[in-house]
Write a protein that holds these residues in place. Sequence first.
Motif, short mmCIF file in Angstrom:
data_model
loop_
_atom_site.label_atom_id
_atom_site.label_comp_id
_atom_site.label_asym_id
_atom_site.label_seq_id
_atom_site.Cartn_x
_atom_site.Cartn_y
_atom_site.Cartn_z
N MET A 243 0.86 -1.18 0.00
CA MET A 243 0.00 0.00 0.00
C MET A 243 0.90 1.24 0.00
SD MET A 243 -2.95 1.10 2.77
CE MET A 243 -4.04 -0.22 2.36
N PRO A 244 0.64 2.18 -0.88
CA PRO A 244 1.45 3.40 -0.91
C PRO A 244 1.34 4.17 0.42
CG PRO A 244 -0.05 3.31 -2.79
CD PRO A 244 -0.41 2.19 -1.89
N ASN A 245 2.42 4.85 0.77
CA ASN A 245 2.45 5.59 2.04
C ASN A 245 1.35 6.63 2.13
OD1 ASN A 245 4.45 4.35 3.48
ND2 ASN A 245 6.07 5.66 2.72
N TRP A 246 1.10 7.35 1.04
CA TRP A 246 0.07 8.40 1.08
C TRP A 246 -1.29 7.80 1.41
CZ3 TRP A 246 -4.15 8.14 -2.04
CH2 TRP A 246 -4.07 7.32 -3.18
N LEU A 247 -1.57 6.62 0.86
CA LEU A 247 -2.86 5.99 1.11
C LEU A 247 -2.94 5.45 2.54
CD1 LEU A 247 -5.59 5.16 -0.06
CD2 LEU A 247 -4.51 3.11 -0.97
N LEU A 248 -1.86 4.87 3.00
CA LEU A 248 -1.81 4.37 4.37
C LEU A 248 -2.02 5.51 5.38
CD1 LEU A 248 -1.30 1.93 6.20
CD2 LEU A 248 1.13 2.48 6.08
N ASN A 249 -1.36 6.64 5.14
CA ASN A 249 -1.52 7.80 6.04
C ASN A 249 -2.94 8.31 6.05
OD1 ASN A 249 1.18 7.72 6.71
ND2 ASN A 249 1.78 9.23 5.18
N GLN A 250 -3.55 8.40 4.87
CA GLN A 250 -4.94 8.86 4.79
C GLN A 250 -5.88 7.90 5.50
OE1 GLN A 250 -6.30 11.72 3.34
NE2 GLN A 250 -4.17 12.37 3.30
N MET A 251 -5.62 6.60 5.33
CA MET A 251 -6.47 5.58 5.96
C MET A 251 -6.37 5.67 7.48
SD MET A 251 -8.54 3.12 4.99
CE MET A 251 -8.17 2.25 3.50
N GLN A 252 -5.15 5.81 8.00
CA GLN A 252 -4.98 5.93 9.45
C GLN A 252 -5.67 7.17 9.99
OE1 GLN A 252 -0.69 5.77 9.69
NE2 GLN A 252 -0.67 3.54 9.91
N LYS A 253 -5.56 8.26 9.27
CA LYS A 253 -6.21 9.51 9.68
C LYS A 253 -7.74 9.34 9.71
CE LYS A 253 -6.32 14.36 8.23
NZ LYS A 253 -5.84 15.29 7.20
N ALA A 254 -8.29 8.69 8.69
CA ALA A 254 -9.74 8.46 8.63
C ALA A 254 -10.19 7.57 9.77
CB ALA A 254 -10.10 7.84 7.28
N PHE A 255 -9.40 6.53 10.10
CA PHE A 255 -9.76 5.65 11.21
C PHE A 255 -9.71 6.39 12.54
CE2 PHE A 255 -9.41 2.01 8.38
CZ PHE A 255 -10.38 1.16 8.91
N ARG A 256 -8.70 7.24 12.72
CA ARG A 256 -8.62 8.03 13.96
C ARG A 256 -9.83 8.94 14.12
NH1 ARG A 256 -3.09 8.47 12.70
NH2 ARG A 256 -3.41 10.54 11.84
N LYS A 257 -10.27 9.54 13.01
CA LYS A 257 -11.42 10.44 13.05
C LYS A 257 -12.75 9.69 13.02
CE LYS A 257 -9.54 14.56 10.86
NZ LYS A 257 -9.76 15.49 9.73
N LYS A 258 -12.69 8.36 12.76
CA LYS A 258 -13.88 7.53 12.60
C LYS A 258 -14.77 8.09 11.48
CE LYS A 258 -14.02 5.84 17.36
NZ LYS A 258 -12.66 6.17 17.70
N ASP A 259 -14.11 8.50 10.39
CA ASP A 259 -14.79 9.06 9.22
C ASP A 259 -15.14 7.93 8.26
OD1 ASP A 259 -15.58 10.38 6.94
OD2 ASP A 259 -13.90 11.81 6.96
#
Length: 44
Positions: free
Chosen positions: A1-17
Amino acid sequence: MPNWLLNQMQKAFRKKDLHQIKLLNQCWFFYRKRFVHNEKTSSH
């Protein structure tokens, strides 16, 4: 998984978006289908 996608995914999970998680999940499956499949077929 590309880093940019992994970072976005982690951010979305933290926000529960949930909307963002679903969107990124679709991006990941599209990316995998397009690029991983092409790498396997081009190496032969």
